[in-house]
Design a protein around this motif. Structure first.
Motif, mmCIF file in Angstrom:
data_model
loop_
_atom_site.group_PDB
_atom_site.id
_atom_site.type_symbol
_atom_site.label_atom_id
_atom_site.label_comp_id
_atom_site.label_asym_id
_atom_site.label_seq_id
_atom_site.Cartn_x
_atom_site.Cartn_y
_atom_site.Cartn_z
ATOM 1 N N ARG A 58 0.783 -1.249 0.000
ATOM 2 C CA ARG A 58 0.000 0.000 0.000
ATOM 3 C C ARG A 58 0.809 1.290 0.000
ATOM 4 N N THR A 59 2.086 1.259 0.310
ATOM 5 C CA THR A 59 2.861 2.499 0.359
ATOM 6 C C THR A 59 3.478 2.813 -1.007
ATOM 7 N N ARG A 60 3.903 4.055 -1.201
ATOM 8 C CA ARG A 60 4.534 4.440 -2.456
ATOM 9 C C ARG A 60 5.827 3.661 -2.669
ATOM 10 N N VAL A 61 6.637 3.539 -1.626
ATOM 11 C CA VAL A 61 7.896 2.799 -1.727
ATOM 12 C C VAL A 61 7.612 1.319 -1.983
ATOM 13 N N GLY A 62 6.604 0.780 -1.312
ATOM 14 C CA GLY A 62 6.230 -0.616 -1.523
ATOM 15 C C GLY A 62 5.776 -0.870 -2.950
ATOM 16 N N GLN A 63 5.040 0.065 -3.506
ATOM 17 C CA GLN A 63 4.600 -0.095 -4.888
ATOM 18 C C GLN A 63 5.780 -0.045 -5.850
ATOM 19 N N LEU A 90 15.188 0.993 4.529
ATOM 20 C CA LEU A 90 14.069 0.111 4.212
ATOM 21 C C LEU A 90 14.402 -1.290 4.699
ATOM 22 N N ASN A 91 13.504 -1.856 5.482
ATOM 23 C CA ASN A 91 13.629 -3.232 5.949
ATOM 24 C C ASN A 91 12.405 -3.993 5.463
ATOM 25 N N ALA A 92 12.630 -5.164 4.875
ATOM 26 C CA ALA A 92 11.519 -5.933 4.318
ATOM 27 C C ALA A 92 11.544 -7.359 4.835
ATOM 28 N N GLN A 93 10.362 -7.884 5.052
ATOM 29 C CA GLN A 93 10.148 -9.298 5.337
ATOM 30 C C GLN A 93 9.326 -9.844 4.181
ATOM 31 N N TYR A 94 9.712 -10.981 3.632
ATOM 32 C CA TYR A 94 8.949 -11.533 2.515
ATOM 33 C C TYR A 94 8.729 -13.025 2.714
ATOM 34 N N THR A 95 7.624 -13.502 2.159
ATOM 35 C CA THR A 95 7.323 -14.935 2.167
ATOM 36 C C THR A 95 6.828 -15.335 0.790
ATOM 37 N N LEU A 96 7.267 -16.482 0.343
ATOM 38 C CA LEU A 96 6.845 -17.057 -0.923
ATOM 39 C C LEU A 96 6.004 -18.285 -0.596
ATOM 40 N N VAL A 97 4.749 -18.259 -1.031
ATOM 41 C CA VAL A 97 3.792 -19.310 -0.681
ATOM 42 C C VAL A 97 3.439 -20.098 -1.933
ATOM 43 N N ASP A 98 3.435 -21.421 -1.810
ATOM 44 C CA ASP A 98 2.942 -22.299 -2.869
ATOM 45 C C ASP A 98 1.420 -22.293 -2.770
ATOM 46 N N THR A 99 0.738 -21.772 -3.789
ATOM 47 C CA THR A 99 -0.719 -21.604 -3.696
ATOM 48 C C THR A 99 -1.465 -22.933 -3.732
ATOM 49 N N SER A 100 -0.865 -23.975 -4.281
ATOM 50 C CA SER A 100 -1.559 -25.264 -4.330
ATOM 51 C C SER A 100 -1.640 -25.915 -2.954
ATOM 52 N N THR A 101 -0.624 -25.717 -2.115
ATOM 53 C CA THR A 101 -0.620 -26.317 -0.782
ATOM 54 C C THR A 101 -0.860 -25.299 0.329
ATOM 55 N N GLY A 102 -0.598 -24.030 0.060
ATOM 56 C CA GLY A 102 -0.729 -22.999 1.083
ATOM 57 C C GLY A 102 0.467 -22.932 2.013
ATOM 58 N N ASN A 103 1.507 -23.702 1.718
ATOM 59 C CA ASN A 103 2.704 -23.717 2.566
ATOM 60 C C ASN A 103 3.693 -22.638 2.150
ATOM 61 N N VAL A 104 4.373 -22.072 3.138
ATOM 62 C CA VAL A 104 5.453 -21.130 2.864
ATOM 63 C C VAL A 104 6.654 -21.951 2.423
ATOM 64 N N VAL A 105 7.105 -21.734 1.191
ATOM 65 C CA VAL A 105 8.237 -22.505 0.670
ATOM 66 C C VAL A 105 9.556 -21.751 0.820
ATOM 67 N N HIS A 106 9.484 -20.449 0.951
ATOM 68 C CA HIS A 106 10.704 -19.654 1.121
ATOM 69 C C HIS A 106 10.323 -18.332 1.777
ATOM 70 N N GLY A 107 11.203 -17.822 2.579
ATOM 71 C CA GLY A 107 10.969 -16.537 3.219
ATOM 72 C C GLY A 107 12.287 -15.959 3.681
ATOM 73 N N GLY A 108 12.245 -14.722 4.039
ATOM 74 C CA GLY A 108 13.460 -14.100 4.516
ATOM 75 C C GLY A 108 13.275 -12.625 4.742
#
Length: 175
Positions: free
Chosen positions: A56-61, A110-128
């Motif tokens: 939602r933020t300008r920097v995030g966009q 800027l500090n970011a937290q991210y997660t990558l989710v497999d939509t077929s299982t709903g599991n987080v496969v990678h994050g950091g």
């Protein structure tokens, strides 16, 4: 040696160096691309199959737009097999200080937290997490200071997006 002979020798040396440069560049292949004839066909692996959720933020966009550009060009499908969620915290930090305690420079953090989710299982496969910093000089003009801060935020957002992209590419490369 006459003038035409000197020119022809220089011309031959120039052509030879040009041919060597062209042959050297033909040896390199982009790390994250497939080759199809002479043109790059796109991003390898699953990076093109990632939907990046809105921020939602300008920097995030700015971060999201950079990632979309690098992952899939312009296409984003909500039905993609992976979904990337990013939360960004930003702050300003004073830098150089004069004896009169007026700040000469500030740093955008800027500090970011991210997660990558497999939509077929709903599991987080990678994050950091990732971070980026950009410094800008402050002056007496208020508009110039605001513009300089915005430019620093943009530079930090581009750096943050590139770091996240590389981390996700490394994840897909290691699978």
């Amino acid at each position: 040696m006459s003038l035409p002979n000197r020119i022809s020798k220089r011309l031959l040396v120039g052509i030879g160096l040009s041919l060597m440069a062209v042959s050297l560049t033909a040896c390199f292949k982009p790390m994250l691309a497939e080759r199809g004839g002479l043109q790059t066909t796109g991003v390898t692996g699953n990076q093109g199959d990632i939907y990046i959720e809105e921020i939602r933020t300008r920097v995030g966009q700015k971060v999201r737009n950079q990632l979309i550009y690098h992952f899939s060009g312009v296409n984003q499908s909500e039905a993609a097999p992976y979904r990337l969620s990013i939360s960004i915290d930003d702050s300003l930090e004073g830098g150089l200080v004069q004896p009169s305690t007026s700040t000469l420079a500030e740093t955008v953090r800027l500090n970011a937290q991210y997660t990558l989710v497999d939509t077929s299982t709903g599991n987080v496969v990678h994050g950091g997490s990732s971070f980026a910093r950009a410094t800008y000089d402050k002056g007496a003009a208020l508009y110039a200071n605001e513009r300089a801060r915005r430019d620093a935020e943009d530079r930090a957002a581009i750096e943050l997006a590139e770091d996240i992209r590389v981390r996700i590419a490394a994840y897909f490369a290691s699978r």
